[in-house]
Design an enzyme around this catalytic site. Structure first.
Site, PDB file in Angstrom:
ATOM      1  N   LYS A  52      -3.942  -7.529  -2.186  1.00  0.00           N
ATOM      2  CA  LYS A  52      -4.741  -6.901  -3.109  1.00  0.00           C
ATOM      3  C   LYS A  52      -4.575  -7.592  -4.515  1.00  0.00           C
ATOM      4  CE  LYS A  52      -4.591  -2.567  -0.533  1.00  0.00           C
ATOM      5  NZ  LYS A  52      -3.950  -1.321  -0.360  1.00  0.00           N
ATOM      6  N   GLN A  96      -0.030   2.742  -2.907  1.00  0.00           N
ATOM      7  CA  GLN A  96       0.225   2.300  -1.455  1.00  0.00           C
ATOM      8  C   GLN A  96       1.006   3.390  -0.601  1.00  0.00           C
ATOM      9  OE1 GLN A  96      -1.171  -0.550  -0.440  1.00  0.00           O
ATOM     10  NE2 GLN A  96      -0.555   0.095   1.477  1.00  0.00           N
ATOM     11  N   ASP A 119      -8.988   4.283  -4.591  1.00  0.00           N
ATOM     12  CA  ASP A 119      -8.827   4.493  -3.293  1.00  0.00           C
ATOM     13  C   ASP A 119      -9.772   5.390  -2.678  1.00  0.00           C
ATOM     14  OD1 ASP A 119      -7.387   2.659  -1.761  1.00  0.00           O
ATOM     15  OD2 ASP A 119      -5.463   3.729  -2.353  1.00  0.00           O
TER      16      ASP A 119
END
Ligand code: NAD
Length: 292
Positions: A52, A96, A119
């Site tokens: 990422k 994460q 997200d």
């Protein structure tokens, strides 16, 4: 049979984002800034976060990696999230998953400012998505929609069967495929581990989206001719012939199912690369919303 090429499509999307970022630079505007919080030293998570951050560099974003130890307490993580929420320079951030067991995942997701929740996991964004309001669509479902749209796969009036009801893939996918608009207007059946006679249902499907995490679960005798297959699964299967000691497998028996499919995503190189591209897209959108 047409391969829905996630490497190629995600690369195109990243190029489009890079063009927008260049324009921002030319106009003397601030470029999007994505932060990623990684708690602990899980190997797969480190790989995902690393990809990422590298993707941010490629499109010209600013990126920040916040690494915290495995022993981080819930309060310490919530404090860090608060700092990121209040930091005006950061347009979006992700935490994460999975998190160490001492930390309540739901509390953490709830603490993220919905306007920075790239997200799309915060209930406010999930609710808005379900109501077809402006929100952040979770990156993996967003990536699948893009693949279907860009390859002009017909979804209107088709029967879509989703296998798996996770909060990050199956459930949102079932909602999005039934919505109005492009890559929508489908009749959706959401199946899961308690579904009876799954093959009877999948054999009726025009489109199958598989997200369960069982390597090569979907076999050719479970699908009809001409089916569209989206394989979300990523499993590491031990393989001594490979230098890493494992290979990556999807949830679909590609070899046999691809012979019946009209469109199919490979694993790797299908949905996976799309997920990162759409995280970048969400970060760009977060930046643009701030200035509009
Ligand atoms: P999950 O692991 O949270 O849940 C699995 C789901 O599968 C559950 O809803 C369960 O009900 C269902 N299921 C299990 N056995 C079943 C059966 N026999 N029949 C029907 N349904 C069954 O799901 P997840 O987090 O969406 O992950 C699924 C897979 O997708 C994993 O391999 C994961 O690594 C992968 N994944 C890939 C991406 C990507 O970017 N490509 C993103 C997220 C997840």
């Amino acid at each position: 049979m047409i391969i829905l090429d996630g490497n190629k499509t995600s690369s195109e999307i990243k190029d489009e984002i890079a063009i927008d970022v260049n324009k921002m630079k030319e106009h003397g505007e601030k470029v999007p800034h994505l932060a990623a919080v990684l708690v602990g030293d899980d190997g797969a998570s480190l790989t995902y976060v690393g990809s990422k951050v590298r993707a941010c560099e490629r499109v010209g974003f600013k990126s920040t990696l916040v690494q915290m130890s495995t022993t981080t307490t819930e309060d310490e993580l919530l404090q860090k999230i608060n700092e990121l929420n209040e930091n005006d320079d950061i347009d979006g951030f992700i935490v994460q998953l999975p998190l160490p067991e001492q930390i309540d995942e739901q509390k953490v997701l709830m603490a993220v400012d919905p306007s920075k929740d790239v997200d799309g996991f915060h209930p406010e964004n999930f609710g808005k998505m379900a109501l077809e309001m402006e929100s952040f669509i979770p990156a993996t479902p967003f990536g699948i929609l893009q693949l279907l749209e860009r390859y002009q796969v017909k979804t209107k009036g088709k029967h879509t069967v989703v296998i798996g009801r996770s909060h990050i893939v199956g459930r949102p996918m079932s909602i999005l495929m039934s919505q109005k608009g492009n890559a929508g207007n489908s009749t959706v059946t959401l199946t899961h581990s308690y579904t009876k006679n799954l093959s009877e249902i999948t054999k009726q499907a025009d489109i199958i989206i598989v997200a369960l995490g069982i390597p090569e679960f979907l076999k050719a005798d479970m699908v009809k001719e001409g089916v569209v297959i989206i394989d979300v699964g990523i499993s590491r299967v031990p393989d001594e012939t490979h230098s890493r000691g494992y290979i990556i497998k999807g949830d679909v028996d590609f070899e046999s199912v691809s012979k019946k499919a009209s469109f199919i995503t490979p694993v790797p190189g299908g949905v996976g690369p799309m997920t990162i591209a759409m995280l970048l897209k969400n970060t760009l959108i977060a930046r643009q919303r701030k200035t509009s």
